[in-house]
Motif scaffolding. Sequence first.
Motif, PDB file in Angstrom:
ATOM      1  N   ASN A 208       0.771  -1.089   0.011  1.00 21.52           N
ATOM      2  CA  ASN A 208      -0.081  -0.075  -0.144  1.00 21.52           C
ATOM      3  C   ASN A 208       0.884   1.270   0.081  1.00 21.52           C
ATOM      4  O   ASN A 208       0.487   2.430   0.704  1.00 21.52           O
ATOM      5  CB  ASN A 208      -1.013   0.135   1.234  1.00 21.52           C
ATOM      6  CG  ASN A 208      -2.341   0.761   0.757  1.00 21.52           C
ATOM      7  OD1 ASN A 208      -2.557   1.334  -0.137  1.00 21.52           O
ATOM      8  ND2 ASN A 208      -2.738   1.444   2.036  1.00 21.52           N
ATOM      9  N   ASN A 209       1.951   1.042  -0.476  1.00 19.29           N
ATOM     10  CA  ASN A 209       2.899   2.088  -0.635  1.00 19.29           C
ATOM     11  C   ASN A 209       3.502   2.707  -2.089  1.00 19.29           C
ATOM     12  O   ASN A 209       3.834   1.802  -2.792  1.00 19.29           O
ATOM     13  CB  ASN A 209       4.217   1.931   0.158  1.00 19.29           C
ATOM     14  CG  ASN A 209       5.181   3.051   0.179  1.00 19.29           C
ATOM     15  OD1 ASN A 209       5.722   3.607  -0.681  1.00 19.29           O
ATOM     16  ND2 ASN A 209       5.350   3.746   1.672  1.00 19.29           N
ATOM     17  N   LEU A 210       3.176   3.754  -2.492  1.00 22.58           N
ATOM     18  CA  LEU A 210       3.292   4.068  -3.923  1.00 22.58           C
ATOM     19  C   LEU A 210       4.772   4.124  -4.316  1.00 22.58           C
ATOM     20  O   LEU A 210       5.149   3.530  -5.428  1.00 22.58           O
ATOM     21  CB  LEU A 210       2.631   5.651  -4.187  1.00 22.58           C
ATOM     22  CG  LEU A 210       2.867   6.246  -5.705  1.00 22.58           C
ATOM     23  CD1 LEU A 210       2.255   5.099  -6.849  1.00 22.58           C
ATOM     24  CD2 LEU A 210       2.385   7.675  -5.660  1.00 22.58           C
ATOM     25  N   GLU A 211       5.563   4.971  -3.320  1.00 26.68           N
ATOM     26  CA  GLU A 211       7.131   4.625  -3.871  1.00 26.68           C
ATOM     27  C   GLU A 211       7.598   3.454  -3.877  1.00 26.68           C
ATOM     28  O   GLU A 211       8.607   3.069  -4.731  1.00 26.68           O
ATOM     29  CB  GLU A 211       7.802   5.699  -2.887  1.00 26.68           C
ATOM     30  CG  GLU A 211       7.461   7.131  -2.740  1.00 26.68           C
ATOM     31  CD  GLU A 211       7.477   7.810  -4.122  1.00 26.68           C
ATOM     32  OE1 GLU A 211       8.737   7.416  -4.701  1.00 26.68           O
ATOM     33  OE2 GLU A 211       6.773   8.591  -4.624  1.00 26.68           O
ATOM     34  N   GLU A 212       7.065   2.349  -2.943  1.00 24.98           N
ATOM     35  CA  GLU A 212       7.795   1.331  -2.957  1.00 24.98           C
ATOM     36  C   GLU A 212       7.287   0.395  -4.429  1.00 24.98           C
ATOM     37  O   GLU A 212       8.111  -0.199  -4.884  1.00 24.98           O
ATOM     38  CB  GLU A 212       7.134   0.419  -1.757  1.00 24.98           C
ATOM     39  CG  GLU A 212       7.512  -1.038  -1.628  1.00 24.98           C
ATOM     40  CD  GLU A 212       9.024  -1.156  -1.341  1.00 24.98           C
ATOM     41  OE1 GLU A 212       9.425  -2.215  -1.739  1.00 24.98           O
ATOM     42  OE2 GLU A 212       9.818  -0.200  -1.152  1.00 24.98           O
ATOM     43  N   GLN A 213       5.851   0.922  -4.581  1.00 22.97           N
ATOM     44  CA  GLN A 213       5.237   0.173  -5.870  1.00 22.97           C
ATOM     45  C   GLN A 213       6.332   0.552  -7.178  1.00 22.97           C
ATOM     46  O   GLN A 213       6.723  -0.161  -8.068  1.00 22.97           O
ATOM     47  CB  GLN A 213       3.954   0.459  -6.112  1.00 22.97           C
ATOM     48  CG  GLN A 213       3.375  -0.589  -7.401  1.00 22.97           C
ATOM     49  CD  GLN A 213       1.949  -0.461  -7.549  1.00 22.97           C
ATOM     50  OE1 GLN A 213       1.143   0.229  -7.153  1.00 22.97           O
ATOM     51  NE2 GLN A 213       1.644  -1.552  -7.736  1.00 22.97           N
TER      52      GLN A 213
END
Length: 345
Positions: free
Chosen positions: A78-83
Motif C-alpha cells: 500500500n505504498n506508492l514509492e515502494e511500488q
Amino acid sequence: MKRSFLGLLILSILLCLASCTGKENKGETGKKSEDSSKTIIGFSIDTLAIERWQRDLDIFINKAKELGADVIVQNAGNNLEEQIRQIRYLIEKKVSALVILPKDAKGLSEVVDEAKLKGIPVISYDRLMLNTSVDLYVTINSQKVGEYMANGFLTKTPARKFFAILGAEEDFNMALVKEGIVQKLTKAGKKLDYIYYTSGWNYDLANNQMINLINENKIPDAIFCGNDAIADSVIQALKLFNLDGKVMVCGQDADIAACQNIIQGKQLFTIYKPITELADLAAECAVGLAREEKIISSKYKIEKINNGITYVSVIWLDPILVDKNNLDSVIIDSGFHRRSEVYRE
C-alpha cells in the motif's frame, strides 16, 4: 627426463583447460538460450491486505504456470514509492510482461513509460493506470458495479437518503463506481447526499467517519461502500448505536464477512465479481503479449477507454448482485466460498 616430464605435464594441463573451457561455454550458451525462451511475468500488486487480492493472485499464478510461464510477485504494501521501486526491479529482471494492480491511478505513469521503452508489454489489472501507454486493461465493469448498487437500493428498499463511503479517491475504479451510482439515482429522481473517500483504503478511517456522522445526527437510509471490508467497518460503527440492520449497507467483492453479514441481515447485498475468470484472463493475456501471440478468444469483446493521453484497449467482465436470495447459487454452488464458512456450520 625431467624436461620431458615437465613438457608432458604442461601439455596435459593445457588440454584439460581447453576441454573445461569448451564445456563451460556450451553450458552458458545453453543456459542463456533456456532463460531467453522462458516466459516470466512480473506482477506488481498494491497490497495483499485485502482478502480478494490474495485470491486473484493465487489464481493468476496457477494459470500462468499452466501456460508454461513463471511469475515474480512484488507486493508494495500500500505504498506508492515502494511500488515504483518494485516495478523498476521487475524491469531490471527483464520480465517478459508486466501486470500491475496500481496503488495510485496517476502515480505510475513514469515507471510504466520506462517499461514500455524497454519493450515490455504492460497490463493494467482491475484498476486503470492514467496518463501512460498501457497495452491492455482487464477489469470488472466498475460503472456497472455502481449501477447495480444503486438499482439494488432503489428496488429493494424505500430509502430516500443515500450516503457513500468509498475507497481511496486515487483508485480510478471509485470514480467509475460513483458515476454508476449517481447516474442511476439521478434517473430515479434521487441524489447522493454525502460522499466520503477513505484515504489509502484505511478501514479504521471508514469506521471513525461513520461514528462521527452518527454523533452529528447525520444518519442515512442507505450507505454505498467502496468494498465489503469498508462495509464491515461501517456495520461495526452502526452496531455501536444499535443501527446495524436498520441502516441499509452494500459493498462489493463478496468477501466471506460480507456473505455472513448478508445472512445475518446486517448487509443488504454485495456485488460479486467473477474473480477466477478475471485472473485467468489476465494471465492468458500477459503470456500472450509476452509471446506476441493472440491474447484472447473471440468470446471477449475489446472496447476502448480514455486514460488521459490515449485510448486503452479494455476487456470488461460483468458483475452480479448477490443478496440472501441468490447467495447460495452464486457464491456457494460455484465454490467461491464454502457453505460451512458462510453459515458458520
